[in-house]
Write a protein that holds these residues in place. Structure first.
Motif, short mmCIF file in Angstrom:
data_model
loop_
_atom_site.label_atom_id
_atom_site.label_comp_id
_atom_site.label_asym_id
_atom_site.label_seq_id
_atom_site.Cartn_x
_atom_site.Cartn_y
_atom_site.Cartn_z
N THR A 60 0.85 -1.20 0.00
CA THR A 60 0.00 0.00 0.00
C THR A 60 0.88 1.25 0.00
O THR A 60 0.63 2.19 -0.75
CB THR A 60 -0.93 -0.01 1.23
OG1 THR A 60 -1.77 -1.17 1.15
CG2 THR A 60 -1.78 1.23 1.31
N ASP A 171 1.57 -1.72 -10.37
CA ASP A 171 1.52 -2.35 -9.04
C ASP A 171 2.02 -3.78 -9.23
O ASP A 171 1.31 -4.65 -9.72
CB ASP A 171 0.07 -2.33 -8.53
CG ASP A 171 -0.09 -3.13 -7.22
OD1 ASP A 171 0.88 -3.78 -6.78
OD2 ASP A 171 -1.20 -3.08 -6.65
N LYS A 204 4.64 -11.18 -0.76
CA LYS A 204 3.79 -12.31 -1.17
C LYS A 204 4.61 -13.49 -1.66
O LYS A 204 4.08 -14.53 -2.00
CB LYS A 204 2.84 -11.86 -2.29
CG LYS A 204 1.81 -10.86 -1.82
CD LYS A 204 1.03 -10.34 -3.00
CE LYS A 204 0.00 -9.31 -2.56
NZ LYS A 204 -0.99 -9.82 -1.63
#
Ligand SMILES: Cc1ncc(COP(=O)(O)O)c(C=O)c1O
Length: 343
Positions: A60, A171, A204
């Motif tokens: 974010t 992103d 991730k």
């Protein structure tokens, strides 16, 4: 049987070892340490380009701070309807840009098509004080639907963006998964295709908390260093963030781990197809599977301990669910899920 998210997984043991090594002795704080300096060079090597790189600790922050650099308060950011920046960041891009408008555009399988973006741009009159002024296009690679933009698709969007005076932000929370699936070089799917700024994700894909904002014009990062400091993402012990990113790049782990996660998603999708009433909704390219399944099947899977998110309310006895795989997903997890579905 974790299929909730790749960031629900434990960090890779290699990461803990990298942190242990980074913990030896003192180091200059605030990103002046030797690991962060080495990371700049390593990332430039991976991308075959001079870059300016800023580690941060959340996706974010990477997205919102990058967009704040590209877009003025009166600007507009165009992105896909399902984009993380539009629906999962609690307005952080609007907050850090001091008010820019996030404008969502529909597109099949989580990706934007140039003509849809052109159509969305028509709502805005350039130079009109009554309209937010489009300043950036943001695309997600791999997309929130688990699909990947091919370099030529990125190229088409970047040409359009350039024609309209927009910067192209990517992103890349799952950039590794996209590169592993595309089989192209990181350069081909980023700056060579016209990406200006990339949010490069590692959390991730094995890390504890490590992302980086990568500017492909190393002289055009403007006030970014100040923005990162003001947002609290200039960590005094930055060496630990940089150590994680270096660990991911070492021995090509970031791509090997992503390949593992993608392969698990491919196996999961093909096994799910054998379940009565199952339908795979988007092409399975990266490490995310969307499946429409009978509610009774979903209940059986959960009763056996499988964890995953619902993605739509029930309709006609079926529901859309999202299953995410990671480097830690095993065949036993997949077979456990399939067995539960069949019971
Ligand atoms: C596409 C995408 N972008 C960015 C993020 C990063 O979010 P976070 O702030 O949770 O690290 C996520 C995490 O779910 C994501 O899926």
């Amino acid at each position: 049987m974790n299929f909730l998210s790749d960031n629900a997984e434990a960090a890779a043991p290699e990461m803990l070892e990298a942190l242990r090594l980074a913990n030896e002795g003192a180091a200059i704080p605030y990103g002046e340490d030797s690991l962060t300096v080495r990371l700049q060079a390593e990332m430039a090597r991976v991308f075959e380009h001079e870059i300016a790189l800023f580690p941060v600790v959340s996706g974010t922050a990477a997205n919102a701070l990058a967009l704040a650099e590209l877009v003025p308060a009166h600007g507009a950011i165009l992105c896909h309807r399902g984009a993380h920046i539009a629906i999962d960041e609690c307005g952080a891009p609007e907050f850090f840009t001091h008010g820019a408008k996030v404008v969502t555009v529909d597109g099949p399988d989580g990706k934007l098509l140039p003509n849809a973006v052109e159509g969305a741009l028509e709502q805005f009159s350039k130079g009109s004080v009554h309209h937010a002024q489009p300043a950036a296009l943001s695309i997600t690679q791999a997309s929130e639907s688990g699909t990947c933009y091919r370099p030529e698709e990125i190229g088409a969007l970047s040409s359009l963006a350039a024609r309209h005076g927009l910067k192209l932000h990517m992103d890349g929370a799952r950039f590794a998964n996209a590169i592993a699936w595309l089989g192209c070089t990181p350069a081909e799917a980023s700056w060579r295709a016209g990406v200006d700024v990339l949010s490069f994700g590692a959390t991730k894909n094995g890390a504890l908390a490590a992302e980086a904002v990568v500017f492909f014009n190393p002289h055009a990062f403007g006030d970014f260093a100040y923005r990162r400091k003001m947002s609290g993402h200039l960590l005094s012990k930055m060496r630990f963030v940089s150590a994680q990113l270096l660990c991911a790049l070492a021995e090509n782990r970031w791509l090997l781990w992503a390949e593992r996660a993608n392969a698990a998603a491919g196996r999961l999708a093909s096994r799910l197809k054998s379940i009565a009433g199952a339908e795979i909704v988007h092409p399975v390219e990266a490490n995310i599977v969307f499946a429409r399944l009978p509610e009774t099947t979903i209940a059986r899977m959960r009763a056996k301990g499988a964890k995953f998110y619902d993605w739509s309310p029930p309709a006609a006895g079926r529901m859309l669910v999202r299953l995410v795989t990671s480097l830690a997903t095993t065949d036993a997890d997949i077979e456990g899920l399939i067995e539960a579905a069949r019971d």
